[in-house]
Scaffold this motif. Structure first.
Motif, PDB file in Angstrom:
ATOM      1  N   MET A   1      -0.817  20.268   5.260  1.00 52.84           N
ATOM      2  CA  MET A   1      -0.286  19.141   4.531  1.00 52.84           C
ATOM      3  C   MET A   1      -0.590  17.866   5.310  1.00 52.84           C
ATOM      4  SD  MET A   1       3.635  18.255   3.316  1.00 52.84           S
ATOM      5  CE  MET A   1       3.880  19.884   2.717  1.00 52.84           C
ATOM      6  N   LYS A   2      -1.078  16.866   4.600  1.00 53.63           N
ATOM      7  CA  LYS A   2      -1.418  15.591   5.222  1.00 53.63           C
ATOM      8  C   LYS A   2      -0.330  14.565   4.895  1.00 53.63           C
ATOM      9  CE  LYS A   2      -5.183  12.273   5.678  1.00 53.63           C
ATOM     10  NZ  LYS A   2      -6.534  11.896   5.246  1.00 53.63           N
TER      11      LYS A   2
ATOM     12  N   LEU B   1      -5.937   7.096   2.261  1.00 44.61           N
ATOM     13  CA  LEU B   1      -4.915   7.799   1.489  1.00 44.61           C
ATOM     14  C   LEU B   1      -5.478   8.986   0.710  1.00 44.61           C
ATOM     15  CD1 LEU B   1      -2.869   4.748   0.204  1.00 44.61           C
ATOM     16  CD2 LEU B   1      -2.398   6.214   2.172  1.00 44.61           C
ATOM     17  N   THR B   2      -6.778   9.197   0.832  1.00 47.91           N
ATOM     18  CA  THR B   2      -7.413  10.330   0.168  1.00 47.91           C
ATOM     19  C   THR B   2      -6.841  11.630   0.717  1.00 47.91           C
ATOM     20  OG1 THR B   2      -9.433   9.053  -0.043  1.00 47.91           O
ATOM     21  CG2 THR B   2      -9.623  11.431  -0.344  1.00 47.91           C
ATOM     22  N   ALA B   3      -6.461  12.510  -0.182  1.00 49.45           N
ATOM     23  CA  ALA B   3      -5.942  13.835   0.153  1.00 49.45           C
ATOM     24  C   ALA B   3      -4.607  13.799   0.887  1.00 49.45           C
ATOM     25  CB  ALA B   3      -6.962  14.629   0.961  1.00 49.45           C
ATOM     26  N   VAL B   4      -3.870  12.691   0.788  1.00 48.15           N
ATOM     27  CA  VAL B   4      -2.533  12.626   1.384  1.00 48.15           C
ATOM     28  C   VAL B   4      -1.560  13.314   0.444  1.00 48.15           C
ATOM     29  CG1 VAL B   4      -0.632  11.059   1.990  1.00 48.15           C
ATOM     30  CG2 VAL B   4      -2.947  10.549   2.720  1.00 48.15           C
ATOM     31  N   ASN B   5      -0.685  14.143   1.010  1.00 52.68           N
ATOM     32  CA  ASN B   5       0.324  14.827   0.206  1.00 52.68           C
ATOM     33  C   ASN B   5       1.632  14.041   0.137  1.00 52.68           C
ATOM     34  OD1 ASN B   5      -1.239  17.181   1.921  1.00 52.68           O
ATOM     35  ND2 ASN B   5      -1.090  17.579  -0.265  1.00 52.68           N
ATOM     36  N   ILE B   6       2.038  13.508   1.293  1.00 56.24           N
ATOM     37  CA  ILE B   6       3.282  12.745   1.344  1.00 56.24           C
ATOM     38  C   ILE B   6       3.029  11.431   2.065  1.00 56.24           C
ATOM     39  CG2 ILE B   6       5.676  12.661   2.147  1.00 56.24           C
ATOM     40  CD1 ILE B   6       5.726  15.696   1.961  1.00 56.24           C
ATOM     41  N   LEU B   7       3.533  10.360   1.469  1.00 54.19           N
ATOM     42  CA  LEU B   7       3.415   9.026   2.031  1.00 54.19           C
ATOM     43  C   LEU B   7       4.823   8.478   2.240  1.00 54.19           C
ATOM     44  CD1 LEU B   7       1.696   6.469   2.711  1.00 54.19           C
ATOM     45  CD2 LEU B   7       1.842   5.901   0.268  1.00 54.19           C
ATOM     46  N   PHE B   8       5.155   8.176   3.471  1.00 46.85           N
ATOM     47  CA  PHE B   8       6.411   7.494   3.788  1.00 46.85           C
ATOM     48  C   PHE B   8       6.084   6.006   3.880  1.00 46.85           C
ATOM     49  CE2 PHE B   8       7.152  11.729   5.416  1.00 46.85           C
ATOM     50  CZ  PHE B   8       8.520  11.949   5.320  1.00 46.85           C
ATOM     51  N   VAL B   9       6.928   5.148   3.299  1.00 49.61           N
ATOM     52  CA  VAL B   9       6.728   3.708   3.368  1.00 49.61           C
ATOM     53  C   VAL B   9       8.030   3.072   3.829  1.00 49.61           C
ATOM     54  CG1 VAL B   9       6.077   1.613   2.129  1.00 49.61           C
ATOM     55  CG2 VAL B   9       5.070   3.807   1.458  1.00 49.61           C
ATOM     56  N   GLY B  10       7.954   2.272   4.928  1.00 47.50           N
ATOM     57  CA  GLY B  10       9.156   1.667   5.466  1.00 47.50           C
ATOM     58  C   GLY B  10       8.982   0.221   5.876  1.00 47.50           C
ATOM     59  N   SER B  11      10.078  -0.521   5.780  1.00 49.61           N
ATOM     60  CA  SER B  11      10.076  -1.942   6.104  1.00 49.61           C
ATOM     61  C   SER B  11      11.451  -2.357   6.614  1.00 49.61           C
ATOM     62  CB  SER B  11       9.762  -2.753   4.841  1.00 49.61           C
ATOM     63  OG  SER B  11       9.892  -4.132   5.064  1.00 49.61           O
ATOM     64  N   PRO B  12      11.494  -3.390   7.433  1.00 49.92           N
ATOM     65  CA  PRO B  12      12.803  -3.967   7.728  1.00 49.92           C
ATOM     66  C   PRO B  12      13.311  -4.683   6.469  1.00 49.92           C
ATOM     67  CG  PRO B  12      11.075  -5.277   8.761  1.00 49.92           C
ATOM     68  CD  PRO B  12      10.412  -4.076   8.145  1.00 49.92           C
TER      69      PRO B  12
ATOM     70  N   PRO C   1      -5.656   5.613  -8.679  1.00 49.57           N
ATOM     71  CA  PRO C   1      -5.394   6.373  -9.909  1.00 49.57           C
ATOM     72  C   PRO C   1      -4.184   7.279  -9.686  1.00 49.57           C
ATOM     73  CG  PRO C   1      -7.276   7.270  -8.720  1.00 49.57           C
ATOM     74  CD  PRO C   1      -6.875   6.012  -8.004  1.00 49.57           C
ATOM     75  N   PRO C   2      -3.588   7.752 -10.769  1.00 51.38           N
ATOM     76  CA  PRO C   2      -2.470   8.688 -10.596  1.00 51.38           C
ATOM     77  C   PRO C   2      -2.916   9.855  -9.716  1.00 51.38           C
ATOM     78  CG  PRO C   2      -2.704   8.055 -12.879  1.00 51.38           C
ATOM     79  CD  PRO C   2      -3.895   7.492 -12.153  1.00 51.38           C
ATOM     80  N   THR C   3      -2.085  10.177  -8.756  1.00 52.93           N
ATOM     81  CA  THR C   3      -2.408  11.250  -7.822  1.00 52.93           C
ATOM     82  C   THR C   3      -1.185  12.124  -7.607  1.00 52.93           C
ATOM     83  OG1 THR C   3      -1.714   9.996  -5.890  1.00 52.93           O
ATOM     84  CG2 THR C   3      -4.010   9.726  -6.578  1.00 52.93           C
ATOM     85  N   ASP C   4      -1.370  13.116  -6.796  1.00 57.86           N
ATOM     86  CA  ASP C   4      -0.264  14.003  -6.453  1.00 57.86           C
ATOM     87  C   ASP C   4       0.470  13.559  -5.194  1.00 57.86           C
ATOM     88  OD1 ASP C   4      -0.943  15.492  -8.611  1.00 57.86           O
ATOM     89  OD2 ASP C   4      -1.998  17.034  -7.483  1.00 57.86           O
ATOM     90  N   ILE C   5       0.268  12.346  -4.746  1.00 57.27           N
ATOM     91  CA  ILE C   5       0.964  11.842  -3.562  1.00 57.27           C
ATOM     92  C   ILE C   5       2.437  11.659  -3.891  1.00 57.27           C
ATOM     93  CG2 ILE C   5       1.234   9.932  -1.925  1.00 57.27           C
ATOM     94  CD1 ILE C   5      -1.692   9.307  -2.228  1.00 57.27           C
ATOM     95  N   LYS C   6       3.271  12.202  -3.047  1.00 59.02           N
ATOM     96  CA  LYS C   6       4.715  12.008  -3.172  1.00 59.02           C
ATOM     97  C   LYS C   6       5.108  10.938  -2.145  1.00 59.02           C
ATOM     98  CE  LYS C   6       5.205  16.858  -4.324  1.00 59.02           C
ATOM     99  NZ  LYS C   6       5.715  18.163  -3.856  1.00 59.02           N
TER     100      LYS C   6
END
Length: 160
Positions: free
Chosen positions: A1-2, A44-55, A76-81
């Motif tokens: 998993m990436k 972001l190619t082939a990424v399964n999970i993306l965490f995004v954070g900010s102050p 495009p719509p992807t399977d990235i969560k």
């Protein structure tokens, strides 16, 4: 998993949270932790999970995170969560009422990615800093590690 953990940080607190999440997951997964300004769409190619954070500043996320969200809206719509997090102060009294009115960065990031049609996993999470510049409240790094693992478990339970 990436997994990629993207963040922006003003005083270093959000970066510490991002690193803690990454540390908790690195032994089992392919994990990259990076500032939003240093991530390209190609990464972001082939990424399964993306965490995004900010102050959280004035109830909002940073311009760098806004730019990143604008970039991923072009994907495009992807399977990235996607899971979202922020750092914030612990307010009391009138400040708490103002905070409720304006909200927090993680909630706004979550709304933005849902509007883009992306898959949001878990609830937006906030990590507490003492005062405007920090440091993080005791135990927040450990809580970030646990939250990161919980997101992975939720991801495994979510079918897309």
């Amino acid at each position: 998993m990436k997994i990629i953990i993207v963040y922006d940080s003003v005083y270093g607190n959000t970066e510490r949270i991002a690193q803690a999440i990454g540390t908790a997951l690195t032994s089992e997964y392919d994990v990259k932790v990076a500032r939003a300004a240093n991530i390209t769409i190609d990464q972001l190619t082939a990424v399964n999970i993306l965490f995004v954070g900010s102050p959280t500043h004035g109830g909002r996320f940073t311009k760098e995170i806004q730019d990143f969200l604008n970039d991923i809206s072009k994907l495009p719509p992807t399977d990235i969560k996607i899971a979202t997090f922020d750092t914030r102060t612990s307010s009391k009294g009138i400040a708490r009422r103002i905070e409720k009115l304006f909200g927090h960065a993680a909630i706004r990031i979550a709304k933005a990615v849902k509007t883009q049609g992306k898959i949001l996993i878990g609830e937006p999470e906030g990590f507490i800093v003492k005062g405007t510049k920090g440091p993080l409240r005791d135990g927040e790094l450990e809580r970030a590690e646990s939250w990161g693992k919980k997101i992975i478990q939720l991801s495994d339970q979510t079918n897309i």
